[in-house]
Scaffold this active site. Structure first.
Site, PDB file in Angstrom:
ATOM      1  N   CYS A 195       3.106   8.240   1.551  1.00  0.00           N
ATOM      2  CA  CYS A 195       3.722   7.585   2.774  1.00  0.00           C
ATOM      3  C   CYS A 195       3.667   6.064   1.797  1.00  0.00           C
ATOM      4  CB  CYS A 195       2.281   7.263   3.810  1.00  0.00           C
ATOM      5  SG  CYS A 195       2.593   5.968   4.753  1.00  0.00           S
ATOM      6  N   GLU A 232       0.758  -1.233  -0.042  1.00  0.00           N
ATOM      7  CA  GLU A 232       0.017  -0.045   0.086  1.00  0.00           C
ATOM      8  C   GLU A 232       0.695   1.227   0.059  1.00  0.00           C
ATOM      9  OE1 GLU A 232      -2.409  -0.160   3.292  1.00  0.00           O
ATOM     10  OE2 GLU A 232      -3.290  -2.175   2.858  1.00  0.00           O
ATOM     11  N   CYS A 287      -2.202   1.980   7.994  1.00  0.00           N
ATOM     12  CA  CYS A 287      -1.548   0.977   7.583  1.00  0.00           C
ATOM     13  C   CYS A 287      -2.012  -0.502   7.555  1.00  0.00           C
ATOM     14  CB  CYS A 287      -0.436   0.911   8.783  1.00  0.00           C
ATOM     15  SG  CYS A 287       0.995   0.873   8.371  1.00  0.00           S
ATOM     16  N   CYS A 332      -1.610  -3.111  15.143  1.00  0.00           N
ATOM     17  CA  CYS A 332      -1.404  -2.920  13.455  1.00  0.00           C
ATOM     18  C   CYS A 332      -1.596  -3.808  12.642  1.00  0.00           C
ATOM     19  CB  CYS A 332      -0.009  -2.415  13.447  1.00  0.00           C
ATOM     20  SG  CYS A 332       0.566  -2.085  11.785  1.00  0.00           S
ATOM     21  N   CYS A 383       5.155  -7.524   7.920  1.00  0.00           N
ATOM     22  CA  CYS A 383       6.164  -6.922   9.013  1.00  0.00           C
ATOM     23  C   CYS A 383       6.359  -7.841  10.179  1.00  0.00           C
ATOM     24  CB  CYS A 383       5.642  -5.662   9.514  1.00  0.00           C
ATOM     25  SG  CYS A 383       6.512  -4.901  10.905  1.00  0.00           S
ATOM     26  N   CYS A 406       3.388  -5.505  16.330  1.00  0.00           N
ATOM     27  CA  CYS A 406       2.719  -4.495  17.215  1.00  0.00           C
ATOM     28  C   CYS A 406       0.987  -4.866  17.245  1.00  0.00           C
ATOM     29  CB  CYS A 406       2.948  -2.931  16.451  1.00  0.00           C
ATOM     30  SG  CYS A 406       4.706  -2.524  16.575  1.00  0.00           S
TER      31      CYS A 406
HETATM   32  N1  SAH Z   1       7.361   0.057  11.249  1.00  0.00           N
HETATM   33  C1  SAH Z   1       7.296   1.262  11.212  1.00  0.00           C
HETATM   34  C2  SAH Z   1       6.550   2.152  10.461  1.00  0.00           C
HETATM   35  C3  SAH Z   1       5.375   1.507   9.918  1.00  0.00           C
HETATM   36  S1  SAH Z   1       4.095   1.723  11.000  1.00  0.00           S
HETATM   37  C4  SAH Z   1       7.097   1.922  12.775  1.00  0.00           C
HETATM   38  O1  SAH Z   1       6.591   1.075  13.659  1.00  0.00           O
HETATM   39  O2  SAH Z   1       7.106   3.195  13.006  1.00  0.00           O
HETATM   40  C5  SAH Z   1       3.620   3.743  10.802  1.00  0.00           C
HETATM   41  C6  SAH Z   1       3.046   4.225  12.065  1.00  0.00           C
HETATM   42  O3  SAH Z   1       1.736   3.586  12.146  1.00  0.00           O
HETATM   43  C7  SAH Z   1       3.482   3.728  13.221  1.00  0.00           C
HETATM   44  O4  SAH Z   1       3.602   5.006  14.208  1.00  0.00           O
HETATM   45  C8  SAH Z   1       2.716   2.909  13.904  1.00  0.00           C
HETATM   46  O5  SAH Z   1       2.704   2.259  15.366  1.00  0.00           O
HETATM   47  C9  SAH Z   1       1.233   3.247  13.257  1.00  0.00           C
HETATM   48  N2  SAH Z   1       0.008   2.459  13.519  1.00  0.00           N
HETATM   49  C10 SAH Z   1      -0.018   1.176  12.793  1.00  0.00           C
HETATM   50  N3  SAH Z   1      -1.298   0.704  13.207  1.00  0.00           N
HETATM   51  C11 SAH Z   1      -1.919   1.922  13.709  1.00  0.00           C
HETATM   52  C12 SAH Z   1      -3.253   1.896  14.219  1.00  0.00           C
HETATM   53  N4  SAH Z   1      -4.320   0.971  14.047  1.00  0.00           N
HETATM   54  N5  SAH Z   1      -3.567   3.236  14.810  1.00  0.00           N
HETATM   55  C13 SAH Z   1      -2.718   4.222  14.810  1.00  0.00           C
HETATM   56  N6  SAH Z   1      -1.400   4.054  14.555  1.00  0.00           N
HETATM   57  C14 SAH Z   1      -1.069   2.880  14.086  1.00  0.00           C
END
Ligand code: SAH
Length: 348
Positions: A111, A98, A338, A125, A118, A122
């Site tokens: 972006c 994406e 994301c 995510c 990944c 997390c």
């Molecule tokens: N792996 C990297 C970049 C990709 S995620 C990182 O962790 O920074 C990009 C951003 O989106 C990160 O800050 C991540 O924590 C956030 N993110 C992912 N899913 C999310 C969600 N459901 N709500 C809010 N932020 C989210």
């Protein structure tokens, strides 16, 4: 050097000097390398046949040696409320990624994804739920820019490495992408217009600091203590909050660049006054900015938050003397968070 299964060289992933070496080894003149490099990265052709100042016999040779990758637009979603466009691209090997184009006051920001899936896990995510498939090549990161600009007719003025994947887990390819992106004879984008977001791979943050690239480092912090952070981010068990903030302090000392902290607010998990106070103590003395984001709902998890909670948390932080803003949520009507679109595609 990157090759496809048919062993052709991925020409868009080559830096100019690498392309030059190969062109010279083919018995051609050095200026041909620059011509080709500019066809690829300035005019952004999609076929060797479009390189009209290259003799036809040499174009045929190029096709035998190199492959010129492209991305296929599977889906293009345009927000009704703002100018956000979200692309679901198919890669040459059939995987999906994406890319999101956002309209900010200062220009268009893109972006981009750095991996297919990944490994970081997390909890909130969507990109990580089905796990990790592979790293993206430099060409596949560049193509997200080239194809999104071509398709939208909009010029991108800044890039955030915040799409699917952990950029510091694909360190070498990301660095190569940045070198090609910023090369004077290519797109020539200043790295001051690039932000790299990481969940906190400490040794790589230190390595990046030493390179002094001028980009903005964005840290996905989301909690100020180890207990809360480990509950939502497994990476915290490898590099804890204190190690991470020490690496950020080192990054600032080396580069002089203010750090940006992402804080996805989750109801009842990390949004209390006590959490705000802990955060302010943790970041004390570090020139930084905190970006509060009400967590985006994903259907696999039951996390939520609200604009109201974000405003409350922001006022806690402001009262504590911190520099905090609430991230404008763009494209909320088109699943712009994301990894959600790719999840839907893979589930089909
Ligand atoms: N792996 C990297 C970049 C990709 S995620 C990182 O962790 O920074 C990009 C951003 O989106 C990160 O800050 C991540 O924590 C956030 N993110 C992912 N899913 C999310 C969600 N459901 N709500 C809010 N932020 C989210």
């Amino acid at each position: 050097m990157t090759t496809e299964s048919n062993e052709k060289i991925d020409i868009l992933s080559l830096e100019e000097h690498e392309l030059e070496e190969i062109i010279l080894s083919l018995g051609e003149k050095k200026f041909r390398a620059l011509q080709i490099y500019q066809w690829l990265h300035v005019k952004r052709v999609t076929d060797f046949e479009q390189m009209t100042n290259i003799p036809s016999s040499f174009r045929t040779k190029l096709k035998e040696i190199f492959c010129l990758k492209s991305l296929f637009v599977v889906q293009r979603l345009e927000s009704c409320s703002d100018n956000t466009v979200k692309y679901l691209y198919r890669l040459p090997d059939g995987n999906h990624i994406e890319t999101v184009l956002m309209d900010y006051h200062h220009g268009n920001s893109l972006c981009i994804s750095t991996q297919v899936g990944c490994k970081m896990g997390c909890r909130f995510c969507a990109s990580t739920i089905a796990g990790y498939k592979r790293d993206l090549e430099p060409s596949e990161m560049l193509l997200q820019l080239y194809e999104s600009e071509r398709n939208s007719g909009r010029k991108v003025s800044s890039i955030v490495l915040m799409g699917i994947g952990e950029p510091l887990d694909n360190f070498d390819n990301v660095l190569k992408f940045l070198r090609i992106l910023s090369s004077e004879r290519g797109t020539n984008m200043s790295l001051r217009h690039v932000s790299l977001s990481t969940c906190g791979l400490v040794p790589k943050i230190k390595e990046l600091a030493k390179l002094k690239l001028g980009l903005t480092l964005s840290i996905s912090l989301h909690a100020a203590n180890n207990e809360r952070r480990s509950e939502i981010m497994p990476v915290n068990d490898r590099y804890d909050v204190n190690e991470l903030i020490n690496a950020c302090r080192y990054y600032f000392r080396e580069t002089g660049r203010r750090i940006s902290f992402e804080y996805a607010l989750i109801d009842g998990h990390n949004d209390s006054y006590e959490q705000a106070r802990e955060l302010s103590l943790l970041l004390k003395g570090l020139p930084c900015h905190i970006n509060i984001i009400p967590v985006n709902k994903i259907k696999e998890r039951n996390y939520h938050s609200s604009k109201k909670a974000a405003c409350r948390f922001q006022s806690y932080l402001t009262d504590l003397g911190m520099n905090a803003t609430i991230r404008r949520t763009l494209g909320s009507d088109i699943n712009a968070a994301c990894g959600q679109l790719r999840r839907e595609q893979e589930n089909k």
